[in-house]
Enzyme design. Structure first.
Site, short mmCIF file in Angstrom:
data_model
loop_
_atom_site.label_atom_id
_atom_site.label_comp_id
_atom_site.label_asym_id
_atom_site.label_seq_id
_atom_site.Cartn_x
_atom_site.Cartn_y
_atom_site.Cartn_z
N GLU A 377 -44.12 -19.12 20.04
CA GLU A 377 -43.30 -17.41 19.58
C GLU A 377 -41.77 -17.71 19.50
OE1 GLU A 377 -43.84 -15.27 23.46
OE2 GLU A 377 -46.25 -15.37 22.44
N GLU A 409 -50.28 -14.07 23.28
CA GLU A 409 -50.60 -16.00 24.05
C GLU A 409 -51.96 -16.48 23.39
OE1 GLU A 409 -46.59 -14.48 25.12
OE2 GLU A 409 -49.02 -13.57 24.75
N PHE A 432 -44.06 -19.16 29.01
CA PHE A 432 -43.70 -19.54 30.80
C PHE A 432 -45.39 -20.01 31.13
CE2 PHE A 432 -39.65 -17.08 29.84
CZ PHE A 432 -39.40 -17.42 30.91
N HIS A 476 -42.19 -14.28 35.89
CA HIS A 476 -42.06 -15.42 34.88
C HIS A 476 -41.41 -16.61 35.57
CE1 HIS A 476 -42.78 -11.92 32.29
NE2 HIS A 476 -41.47 -12.96 31.40
#
Length: 672
Positions: A377, A409, A432, A476
């Site tokens: 991304e 993802e 992450f 995150h």
């Protein structure tokens, strides 16, 4: 929605009609042979019948070229048989025999026969389209005249993976045919029980691709629709969605009596099955004679029975086969002890942070090897990645090799996996580590198992780069390395310095197995900065590093916590306590030998990491050292780890959650 009448099927020649019949007959009699063996007790296995769907597999397979690729599902006997699979190897595999395509390790859920264009089979409903995209991406990048047909059931259209895959394929104009075999049942639920969509092919328009629904009991209709879609894909027109509508004549699994079906409707369908209908049509129209078709049937029945009998009588795989094919070199989770560890080379250096070190390594690798592609991304310019690690690479190497992806993802990892199956070496970025959970099916059920499920014939040479965040809150900032360590087939790497990052990333780029390469956001901003040799080099996976020598106690750590361990060692030195700091660098394979050597000398061990302590990597290390050195240790092993909580956003709470030098010092004092 386009219907059967709209797809432009021309009247088939006698030769092609008989070819379709031959494939239908092969599927029909292969399915019958398996069901007969199960009914008689000749064999015992899980099986998903395809009776009633022969025309779907036959029509689709005949529309493909030999070099086109098929991705299908666990209930894919019809698809793989029609595509021309090696029958003795196939039957051996589904029966769990040593003669199977994958030595009996995968079964029906993992059929792989690249010699006949069968690129992969998955037992996870809806997961195949993600992988098909990657195979098609590789074909597109390499300029191959190749189409990928991905076959899935109507029930799979309820799963997000299929929608992610359709969106990505349309966005990138990939040569994929999404082939939905609508057999009226999603396992035991009728179509009306899970969707209000009248025609599943209507969904294609939402992704900017053509969709068509055809009579799935008519192989000519299926052939025409798939041939048209394949030609569109081959000519650069992008993907299509073909829905073949029929009716499954047997239960979802062998032994399923279909109590959920209307008995009168089921009886009527079974009384007039598609195979018989097509056979009668060829005879009635003069395209074939009864005798000609009988000869086809007899030849195929003999071939199928011989292959099945040979598989049934074959030996099962030996027990020794259990631990083979997890990794390329038959490694275990532990690294083999080595007398001489690779050293970071001397000579000229430059000072780099972790971001610059990873960027330089990717840049050099891409220049040297055009099979390396990056997916993620916002990784392309002008964004250049959230932390600028890939800045400038798309400008230098082109958008074809540095690909921005949708925020999806599973699509990212699925495409990377498929591309690795097709000969590329992808580097996929998950922003992450927390997002491992979003893509965990593709990671744990697919990427990690490719080598094992292919019987060692194929690996998935791909890297998943992911970052452990800080000051970003509970979703995150988590460290999930233990998840990956618990999944056989994935190598796990976590550098603590820029110099280590270069050597370890180069090692991952040379691996033939999937690697999870974890980066610490905490080290992006100075913590990992240091001298890095200007010459390129490689640090073999499974080799720990002694970051500081000492004789009183060993601190074993990795990632950003290594710096806390070194700081603790500095503080304790003022108290005349000599601390040895072992940086694991890789967690799979784990260099336990170096840890044991250090602890034999110091007789005391503290294990430190930032992920949750309960069931964390430190527990495994402590158990292994405690078992091996029970009589050597002078005090109980201490663990310093993250608290059993989510990682909070508030700085004061996060500081209390994460291990720091002070907590490591306290642990050392306890063991002393």
């Amino acid at each position: 929605m386009a219907t059967q009448a709209d797809v432009g099927c021309e009247t088939l020649s006698s030769e092609r009609a008989v070819a379709l019949y031959r494939l239908m007959s092969k599927v029909h009699h292969a399915d019958q042979r398996v069901r007969k063996a199960l009914s008689s007790g000749e064999i015992a296995m899980s099986y998903w019948p395809v009776d009633g769907q022969e025309a779907m597999s036959a029509g689709a397979a005949l529309a493909l070229a030999d070099h086109d690729q098929l991705v299908t599902t666990y209930r894919g006997l019809g698809d793989v048989v029609a595509k021309g699979i090696d029958l003795p190897g196939y039957f051996g595999e589904i029966l769990g025999k040593s003669t199977g395509l994958s030595k009996g390790k995968a079964g029906a859920m993992g059929i792989y026969d690249p010699d006949h264009g069968i690129a992969w089979t998955t037992g996870i409903v809806g997961a195949g389209p993600l992988i098909a995209n990657g195979i098609a991406l590789a074909a597109s990048i390499r300029g191959r005249d190749q189409v990928v047909l991905v076959s899935f059931g109507d029930g799979a259209t309820s799963i997000g993976y299929v929608h992610e895959a359709m969106n990505l394929a349309a966005l990138w104009q990939l040569p994929v045919v999404f082939f939905c075999q609508n057999n009226a049942w999603a396992e035991c639920t009728p179509v009306a029980g899970y969707t209000r969509t009248e025609h599943l092919s209507d969904r294609a328009a939402g992704y900017g691709m053509p969709g068509v629904s055809v009579d799935g009991t008519d192989p000519e209709a299926v052939y025409g629709a798939v041939a048209q879609a394949a030609e569109r894909a081959r000519s650069g027109g992008g993907p299509s969605f073909v829905e073949a509508v029929g009716y499954r004549l047997q239960g979802h699994y062998f032994g399923d009596q279909m109590p959920y079906a209307d008995p009168d409707e089921l009886a009527a369908k079974r009384a007039n099955p598609p195979f018989t209908i097509y056979r009668d049509r060829l005879v009635d129209t003069g395209l074939a004679t009864e005798a000609e078709l009988a000869r086809v049937d007899a030849e195929l029945i003999a071939e199928i029975d011989a292959a099945f009998t040979a598989a049934r009588e074959a030996e099962p795989p030996p027990v020794e086969e259990l631990t083979q094919d997890v990794f390329a070199r038959n490694e275990t989770e532990l690294a083999a002890p080595t007398a001489e560890h690779a050293a970071i080379p001397g000579g000229e250096t430059e000072t780099l942070g972790l971001v610059q070190a990873i960027h330089r390594t990717l840049d050099r690798a891409m220049a040297a090897d055009d099979s390396i592609v990056l997916l993620g991304e916002d990784i392309a310019d002008p964004a250049g990645g959230m932390f600028k690690i890939t800045a400038g690479l798309s400008t230098k190497y082109g958008a074809e090799r540095v690909r921005d992806t949708p925020i999806a993802e599973s699509s990212i990892i699925g495409a990377a996996l498929g591309a690795s199956l097709a000969g590329l070496r992808p580097v996929a970025e998950l922003m992450f580590v927390d997002f491992l959970g979003v893509a965990m099916d593709q990671i744990a059920n697919h990427a990690a198992k490719i080598r094992y499920m292919s019987g060692g014939r194929k690996g998935a040479p791909m890297i998943i780069r992911a970052m452990v965040g800080t000051a970003a809150g509970p979703q995150h900032s988590q460290a999930f390395e233990a998840w990956a360590m618990h999944t056989p087939g994935i190598k796990v790497v976590w550098p603590s310095t820029a110099a280590d990052a270069v050597g370890l990333l180069n090692a991952c780029l040379a691996e033939d197995d999937p690697c999870l390469f974890i980066e610490s956001m905490k080290l992006f901003y100075g913590g990992g900065k240091g001298p890095v040799p200007t010459a390129d080099y490689l640090i073999p996976l499974g080799q720990a590093d002694i970051k500081r020598r000492g004789g009183d106690v060993t601190i074993c750590s990795y990632g950003s916590t290594v710096h806390a361990a070194v700081d603790a060692a500095d503080q304790l030195a003022t108290e005349d306590v000599s601390v040895e700091v072992v940086d694991l660098r890789t967690l799979v394979p784990l260099d336990l030998a170096t840890v044991l050597d250090s602890v034999r000398k110091t007789r005391r061990l503290v294990v430190a990491h930032e992920s949750v302590g309960f069931c964390g990597p430190g527990a495994e290390i402590a158990a292994a050292v405690g078992t091996e050195l029970f009589g050597v240790l002078t005090s109980p092993i201490q663990r310093v780890a993250g608290t059993y909580t989510p990682v909070p956003r508030a700085a004061t709470l996060e500081a209390a959650c994460r291990p720091d030098a002070a907590r490591v010092v306290d642990a050392v004092r306890r063991v002393l």
